[in-house]
Design a protein around this motif. Sequence first.
Motif, PDB file in Angstrom:
ATOM      1  N   LYS A   1       0.846  -1.184   0.000  1.00 22.24           N
ATOM      2  CA  LYS A   1       0.000   0.000   0.000  1.00 22.24           C
ATOM      3  C   LYS A   1       0.887   1.241   0.000  1.00 22.24           C
ATOM      4  CE  LYS A   1      -3.782  -2.286   2.471  1.00 22.24           C
ATOM      5  NZ  LYS A   1      -4.668  -2.272   3.649  1.00 22.24           N
ATOM      6  N   GLY A   2       0.564   2.170  -0.863  1.00 24.63           N
ATOM      7  CA  GLY A   2       1.282   3.436  -0.905  1.00 24.63           C
ATOM      8  C   GLY A   2       2.447   3.433  -1.873  1.00 24.63           C
ATOM      9  N   ASN A   3       3.229   2.340  -1.905  1.00 27.45           N
ATOM     10  CA  ASN A   3       4.324   2.246  -2.864  1.00 27.45           C
ATOM     11  C   ASN A   3       4.650   0.779  -3.087  1.00 27.45           C
ATOM     12  OD1 ASN A   3       5.993   1.331  -0.691  1.00 27.45           O
ATOM     13  ND2 ASN A   3       6.420   3.468  -0.137  1.00 27.45           N
ATOM     14  N   ASP A   4       5.710   0.526  -3.849  1.00 25.60           N
ATOM     15  CA  ASP A   4       6.081  -0.847  -4.188  1.00 25.60           C
ATOM     16  C   ASP A   4       7.196  -1.378  -3.300  1.00 25.60           C
ATOM     17  OD1 ASP A   4       4.263  -1.179  -6.196  1.00 25.60           O
ATOM     18  OD2 ASP A   4       5.586  -0.440  -7.762  1.00 25.60           O
ATOM     19  N   GLU A   5       7.344  -0.865  -2.104  1.00 28.86           N
ATOM     20  CA  GLU A   5       8.479  -1.227  -1.268  1.00 28.86           C
ATOM     21  C   GLU A   5       8.034  -1.934   0.002  1.00 28.86           C
ATOM     22  OE1 GLU A   5      12.053   1.009   1.231  1.00 28.86           O
ATOM     23  OE2 GLU A   5      11.007   2.044  -0.397  1.00 28.86           O
TER      24      GLU A   5
ATOM     25  N   SER B   1      15.165  -3.857   1.506  1.00 30.11           N
ATOM     26  CA  SER B   1      13.911  -3.559   0.827  1.00 30.11           C
ATOM     27  C   SER B   1      13.893  -4.145  -0.575  1.00 30.11           C
ATOM     28  CB  SER B   1      13.690  -2.048   0.742  1.00 30.11           C
ATOM     29  OG  SER B   1      13.519  -1.498   2.019  1.00 30.11           O
TER      30      SER B   1
ATOM     31  N   THR C   1      12.099  -3.367  -3.997  1.00 30.72           N
ATOM     32  CA  THR C   1      11.368  -2.257  -4.609  1.00 30.72           C
ATOM     33  C   THR C   1      11.004  -2.516  -6.060  1.00 30.72           C
ATOM     34  OG1 THR C   1      13.467  -1.193  -5.187  1.00 30.72           O
ATOM     35  CG2 THR C   1      12.448  -0.544  -3.110  1.00 30.72           C
ATOM     36  N   SER C   2      11.620  -3.498  -6.674  1.00 31.59           N
ATOM     37  CA  SER C   2      11.367  -3.772  -8.091  1.00 31.59           C
ATOM     38  C   SER C   2      10.464  -4.992  -8.222  1.00 31.59           C
ATOM     39  CB  SER C   2      12.695  -4.026  -8.817  1.00 31.59           C
ATOM     40  OG  SER C   2      12.475  -4.330 -10.171  1.00 31.59           O
TER      41      SER C   2
END
Length: 389
Positions: free
Chosen positions: A42-46, A82, A84-85
């Motif tokens: 939620k909010g970003n891909d991290e 993290s 992230t991709s």
Amino acid sequence: MSHTIESKLQLTEVLDASMRAVKRKLLPLLAFSTVYRNVALKGNDEFAVPFYPLAPVGSSVTRTPNGSRKALASATTTESRSITSWTNKMQAISFTAKERARQPQFNPEKHGQMKGEALAYDILGDIFSVVRASRYNSTTIAGVSSGNFDENDVGDLRTIVANEFWPESGRSLILNPSYGTNLLKQPQIIDASKRGDGGRSFRDGVIGEVLNFDVYESAGLQTNNGAPFNITGEADDDTFTAAAHPLLNGDRVIFPTLTGGTGLTAATVEYFVRDVTTNTFKVSATVGGAALNFTADVTAGTVRKYEDIQGIAVLPSAILIGFAPVPPTPAIRKELFEYEELVDESGLVLQYYHFADPDTDEEVQTIECHYGYDVGDEAQLKIIRGLLA
């Protein structure tokens, strides 16, 4: 023959068969305990994946008689990295009304199995692409051909990891099928009277545990070799030039062809890249070693990233992996004929989309998966290479 299987049952069989195939082919990922599945982003891909680096030997403290235990204790923290991709990999089929009417008898289970296996192999190929000498360069066994890989090589690996204080639990081998098959053929492993597994190794082709390594086979394990590309040498400083080359510091390379370059061996000797810029690089004889100086400069030739990975020995935090489905919004879901999520007991999710375009008379069905991956603790992976010819 007309289709006699009720459509909802067809869907169930396709999804179930796909999940079985995906899980079976993704078994090597069980070697990594930091696989976080069905994570809602939620909010970003991290999101941060916890991992557990090897505990340094010599970090224990000595308590004096009646000394304070509290004063000697340090806070225990869980390290994390993290991811992230993210990749959305899918298998799809499409057909028109005319093609469906002319199709032979539909076998939904076979269809799902084939799509699931292909999806799993592509996922594995992506994840194992992170394995390269520039990232995982610790001591390992010498290169060995598939026909000579046996329990003695596993024993040599066992000695190496024991000397590096790997914990005894959680050790795994992931092998190219040709290496796994030759290991399986060894009498100590395939002989039921010696294994005590009731002949399962011979009957099912299961290697199981060898010298405290859980052994998996996977055709999805990548050699991570690259195609040869042209280079030129610069006079006096032993620097190679190749515009926008793909190499990283520490990559293992060979030189298939060379013009000039006395002191540099073509084809049969591996080198390691160093001093990388966008368009230039040097090489050394060992990872991180000094740049080699050649007695005559290379004027032309080719170089090739040549990892030749045929297997890996790992602990659970060697590679970080996550699965995180991205469901359609309510508005998009209303436009779909069908949407399903199939979740197994571990949380691995396959998503199924079914929609149609009446303008082109085309129907589309997809099976897909969202996942991410990254390098974990570099000390927890050792590369097994083929024998450089």
